[in-house]
Structures are given as C-alpha cells and as structure tokens.
Design a protein around this motif. Structure first.
Motif, mmCIF file in Angstrom:
data_model
loop_
_atom_site.group_PDB
_atom_site.id
_atom_site.type_symbol
_atom_site.label_atom_id
_atom_site.label_comp_id
_atom_site.label_asym_id
_atom_site.label_seq_id
_atom_site.Cartn_x
_atom_site.Cartn_y
_atom_site.Cartn_z
ATOM 1 N N ILE A 92 0.849 -1.527 -0.002
ATOM 2 C CA ILE A 92 0.332 0.325 0.073
ATOM 3 C C ILE A 92 0.909 1.168 0.289
ATOM 4 N N MET A 93 1.815 1.194 1.232
ATOM 5 C CA MET A 93 3.467 3.017 0.771
ATOM 6 C C MET A 93 3.742 3.162 -0.271
ATOM 7 N N LEU A 94 3.634 1.170 -1.550
ATOM 8 C CA LEU A 94 4.612 1.355 -2.233
ATOM 9 C C LEU A 94 3.441 2.424 -3.729
ATOM 10 N N LEU A 95 1.892 1.784 -3.393
ATOM 11 C CA LEU A 95 1.472 2.471 -4.258
ATOM 12 C C LEU A 95 1.211 3.933 -4.060
ATOM 13 N N MET A 96 1.370 4.170 -2.712
ATOM 14 C CA MET A 96 0.686 5.637 -2.064
ATOM 15 C C MET A 96 1.554 6.578 -3.052
ATOM 16 N N ASN A 97 3.034 6.098 -2.462
ATOM 17 C CA ASN A 97 4.083 6.918 -2.570
ATOM 18 C C ASN A 97 5.505 6.136 -2.596
ATOM 19 N N PHE A 98 5.870 6.160 -3.705
ATOM 20 C CA PHE A 98 7.082 5.000 -3.974
ATOM 21 C C PHE A 98 8.269 6.437 -3.231
ATOM 22 N N THR A 126 2.010 8.214 7.735
ATOM 23 C CA THR A 126 2.713 8.444 8.757
ATOM 24 C C THR A 126 1.806 6.754 9.917
ATOM 25 N N SER A 127 0.652 6.715 9.633
ATOM 26 C CA SER A 127 -0.233 5.910 10.165
ATOM 27 C C SER A 127 -0.012 4.098 9.712
ATOM 28 N N TYR A 128 0.406 4.662 8.154
ATOM 29 C CA TYR A 128 0.860 2.872 8.228
ATOM 30 C C TYR A 128 2.351 2.848 8.375
ATOM 31 N N ILE A 129 3.021 3.746 8.498
ATOM 32 C CA ILE A 129 4.471 3.014 9.791
ATOM 33 C C ILE A 129 3.925 2.641 10.235
ATOM 34 N N SER A 130 3.303 3.273 11.747
ATOM 35 C CA SER A 130 3.326 2.859 12.764
ATOM 36 C C SER A 130 2.584 1.112 12.917
ATOM 37 N N MET A 131 1.880 1.352 11.643
ATOM 38 C CA MET A 131 0.995 -0.411 10.765
ATOM 39 C C MET A 131 2.561 -1.070 10.517
#
Length: 588
Positions: free
Chosen positions: A167-173, A296-301
C-alpha cells in the motif's frame, strides 16, 4: 556409564533450528479447524487495521477539507462498527488459541512422560530425577508462548507487513523507500544477535536443570541433611547454583533485550525520514495532507508488527532451547523394547534358564561372566554373596530390565526377548529393599499390584503377610492416607505393605531382593510363614544377607566376581566349607 549430576551441565546436541521449529508446529496439524478459524478472524482484524488509515485519509481530504460533516459522521459510524467487529474477533481468537496451545502442551507433556516410562534403567541411572522433571515441567511450559503467538502473531503480522508495504509503495514510492530504508540493517543485526542469544539461553536451561536436580536430591534426603546438621552446607551449595542460574539468565536476557531498542531506533529513523521528505513534497503538490497523515499511520502499522515479530523471534530463540531438550529425550530409543514380531507370553509355569550369560553396565567391565543354570518350576532359589557380586543383576535380567550382551535367558524354554515386555513382567512379583509407596491410602498402595482387586482381596493379602493387625490399629485403617515416602509408618511397616502389594498380584515368578531386611526378628518370623505359603507352587528368587532366612531354599547359589562359584542346599554348602560356610559362620 557416565553419570550427570547437579554439578555438571547437560550436553545438548546441536540441531538445525528449522527442524525443531517444524517438528514443534507439526502438533498443530490436529487443530486445523481451530487454526483456520483463527486465521479468518485475524484476516478481519488485519483488514480493519489496514482500512482505518484509508478512512482517515478520506475523512481529511474529502470531508473535513470541504466541511462535509454529514459525510464525516457516516464514515465515523462505519469506523466504529468495523472496529467493534474487530474487537469481538480479537477476543474470540485469544480464547481459541489459548485452548489450542494448552492442549498441545498437554499432548507434548503426555508423549514425553509416556516415552520416558519406556526408557531402560540406564537412562535413570545416568541422571538425577530433578533434571528429568525440569524437562517434563519447565521446558514444556516454556513452549506456550511460541505455540500461542505462532498463529496470532507470526502469520497475521507477516501478512500485515507485506500488505502495508505494498500500500505504501502504491501511495508514494519515494516515501515508502524512506520508511523501509532501515529494514536491511534490522534483519542483519537480529540474525547476529539470535546466534549469540540462543547459546546463552541453552546455558540458562542447563543451570535451571542443575538447580532442579539439587533441590529434588536435597529434599528427598532431608532426614540425612538434618541428621548431620548439614543445612548450612546445602544452603551454600544451593546459593551457588542459584547465582549461576541468575547470572546465566541476566547474560541471556541482556542480549535478547537489545531486540526492542534496535526495532524502535529503526522505526524512529524511518518515521523521521518520511516526515522529512513528506513535508518537502507537500510544497510541490505531489502529496496531500490526508495522504501524509495516512502514510504516517501506515508507518506505525508497518513497524508495530515488526516489533511483534521481533518479540516473537526473541521468544522463539529464548524457548527453542526448551524444545530441543524435549525432543532430545523423545529421540532416545528405548534400549529395552519389544521386537517387531514379539508374542504374548503365555501363563508361566516357572522354568528359568541362563545359557552362558554375560553382562556389563559399562563397556569392558563384566558384572556377570558366562553364567549358566536351570531352575525348575516351583523351585525356591537363594542368591548369596558379597556386595556387588552380581546377585541383583541376575534378577534384573530375568525381568528384562536390561538386555544381556552375550548368551540367552529362557523362561519356559522361550527366549524372553521374543515376548512382549508387558506380558513378561505382568507375571512377575518383584519386591526390593528400597520400598516405594505412593501418595494415597494404604488400600490404594496394596491395590497397585492388582488394579481391580476387591477390598476383601486386599485384606486377605495383608493378612497373609501379617500386616492386617497393624493396619487395623491405625486411626483410619486401610483408608489411612500416606505420602509418597510413607513417613508416618516404620520402615518395617512400609515393607509389609509393599509385600502385600506383591502378593496380591499373584505372580508366577517371585523375586525378593532383601525384602525382609528392615523387619524386626519377631515380625520376620511371622512374615516367613506368609512367604512360605506364597512360595508354594511358584518359582522364586530370594536375595538375603541374613542367611538364617534362606535355609529352607531348594538351592542356594553363591555368587562372587560375576560367577556362580557354589551351588547346593544349606547343608551341602556347609559341608563343602567354602565361601558360604565362611559367611554363615561369620553371622552365627
């Protein structure tokens, strides 16, 4: 054989860790439905956790930014509902996995206990009981967290990490690369630490085992300790073992405790890099505020599951030493076991033959050397001789507690290696000078010889050895509770109860190893009458140092230096004036 005491660390064979892990998790095969249901529950929980940041992004970019409060309320209600569902799933998954992990522990402990019971005497001769207990209790208990977290942590968190990374890669590489930049460093450090930590946890398990061994030995011999006023000495020894136990734990824990700071540092560095690049990208219009908040939420996840996995990895390294010690015992092949085509031993008539039997406990140190004899059904054979001559070894070999290195042992012309151990030993009654009673009532202890015995049979067995009178005089008679050592009873009374237990089993071959050594002379005269009635029609072997008790034996074997050097009746052996004559004259 080498003896391992509480002063020595046990040696554990080096095994490939992945093999131990696979073997441990194989126990979950019987709980496929439960594991699948937990995984389904975890998929709901993980999905909710992944959706939450997306809902935050939508709420910020689509509703808050445009003052759309109705839409904000709707998305808030949706978030509450799915998170309530997630909470129910979390509670359910904990209940299921707790039940599964506990049942697996019961299975492992039962398998270990059953296997240990099959091992030959030399296994127990070579190590303290306390070290065996440490494996059955402590090492098995140490596996609970691994089994429990393997499903609720390992698989879901691994899936979460992969999903969040995608998801993070898709949102912003570029932001994703910044967030994941510390991951290779973390993997390298964790792998280095686990190699060192595993050895330290093995050492801790050994020190724990040593402490258990000493504690069991000390408490079992407390009467001797107090008799010699040796409490100070034993306390010093225990304190030394306790310090070794503490130092080994601190050493292992210090190294294992490095896991969390390393993960937190990696987490923090990744977060700082994301904010650094994210704030700069906000000015370019490449990303939105909602996307940065969601990111930032995904970083925590992403890092929180890594923290969980590092914790699980730490538990795995910590407790894998326990699994290795358990499987090491399970992999010991019983020295004494049924051959593939072993048959049931028919009812024994009592003929016993030794044909050129040689035996040694330790290599090249013979205890019996080329011993041969034939015992006819119903004969009473006495074995006498110096301590360590091989008398007890002979009766242990008849019961096949050990296997001989050379020769043959036959009962009713059948080699005892060709019949099942249970069918052989179930027809033998064995009573030694080391009287073992179990916690429970006197009635329970006598019934141990015949589990389906009636109360009348128990009383009759006690009467036959003249134990009935003293039992009846106890406060609760046959229902009197005793502990495992029977300390409320005299040594002679304990032996009489053990004798009744042997008699009630109605053995075809009777073995008495110094069975009356702790009974006073008056009681012994009474017991001898019971023995004579018991011996009638049965083959019997009696070891006795008090030669007055064996004069009526059909034959007396004089054993010395691993050989039978004299054989005959009491009168005949006195006429020979050999070793038996000298022993008898010394006693008279």
């Amino acid at each position: 054989m080498p003896i391992n005491t509480f002063r020595e660390d046990e040696t554990t064979k080096e095994v490939i860790k992945i093999h131990t892990i696979k073997r441990l998790f194989r126990y979950m095969i019987n709980y496929k439905k439960e594991v699948i249901s937990v995984l389904l529950l975890m998929s709901i929980i993980v999905s909710v956790n992944i959706i939450n940041p997306i809902l935050i992004k939508i709420a910020i970019d689509n509703y808050i930014a445009f003052d759309n409060y109705n839409g904000l309320i709707r998305i808030g209600i949706l978030a509450i509902i799915i998170n309530l569902i997630s909470m129910v799933c979390i509670k359910r998954r904990i209940i299921i996995m707790s039940k599964v992990s506990n049942e697996i522990l019961l299975t492992i402990r039962q398998e270990l206990y059953t296997h240990i019971q099959k091992l030959a005497f030399n296994f127990f001769d070579s190590r303290p009981v306390g070290k065996i207990l440490a494996r059955i209790i402590g090492d098995v208990n140490s596996l609970k967290d691994i089994l429990n977290n393997s499903v609720i942590t390992l698989i879901p968190d691994f899936i979460t990490i992969i999903a969040v990374a995608i998801i993070m890669l898709l949102m912003n590489f570029r932001l994703a690369l910044a967030a994941l930049s510390m991951l290779p460093f973390l993997i390298f450090i964790m792998n280095y630490i686990q190699i060192k930590a595993h050895k330290r946890w093995q050492d801790f398990r050994n020190k724990n085992s040593n402490m258990n061994a000493f504690t069991h030995e000390d408490f079992s011999g407390m009467r001797v300790v107090q008799s010699f006023a040796a409490e100070g000495q034993t306390s010093d020894t225990f304190e030394k073992l306790l310090q070794e136990h503490k130092k080994s734990f601190i050493s292992a824990f210090k190294l294992s405790n490095i896991f969390w700071p390393i993960v937190e540092v990696s987490w923090g560095v990744g977060t700082v890099l994301v904010f650094y690049f994210g704030v700069r990208l906000l000015g370019t219009g490449t990303i939105t505020v909602g996307l940065l908040v969601a990111f930032t939420s995904y970083i925590s996840m992403f890092w929180h599951p890594i923290m969980n996995l590092s914790n699980f990895y730490n538990q795995l390294i910590t407790n894998l030493a326990g699994a290795e010690r358990i499987f090491e015992i399970m992999d010991i092949e019983p020295d004494i076991k049924d051959v593939d085509e072993a048959k049931e031993m028919e009812q024994i008539s009592g003929k016993v033959q030794f044909k050129k039997v040689s035996f040694e406990y330790e290599k090249n140190i013979k205890v019996l050397d080329d011993v041969s004899f034939t015992i006819e059904p119903g004969e009473a054979i006495a074995l006498v001789g110096p301590t360590g001559a091989g008398k007890t070894t002979i009766i242990n070999l008849i019961s096949r507690f050990y296997d001989i290195q050379k020769g043959d042992i036959l009962i009713d012309d059948v080699n005892i290696k060709e019949v099942t151990i249970e069918s052989l030993r179930s027809q033998m009654g064995i009573m030694t000078q080391d009287t073992v009673l179990f916690s429970g009532t006197i009635k329970d202890n006598i019934r141990y010889g015949k589990l389906d015995a009636t109360d009348e049979e128990i009383i009759q067995a006690a009467k036959s050895v003249y134990a009935h009178e003293f039992i009846e005089n106890l406060e609760q008679g046959y229902d009197t509770e005793i502990n495992e050592r029977g300390v409320r009873l005299s040594v002679g009374q304990r032996q009489l109860i053990a004798f009744a237990r042997t008699i009630i089993s109605n053995p075809r071959i009777l073995i008495l190893d110094e069975a009356t050594s702790s009974i006073d002379t008056k009681t012994e005269r009474l017991v001898q009458k019971g023995i004579e009635a018991l011996l009638e029609g049965r083959t019997s072997f009696v070891i006795a140092h008090r030669l007055s008790t064996i004069q009526k034996a059909n034959r007396i074997f004089v054993v010395a230096d691993g050989k039978i050097i004299e054989e005959g009746t009491h009168r005949k052996l006195l006429e020979i004036k050999g070793l038996y004559y000298n022993l008898y004259k010394a006693q008279v």
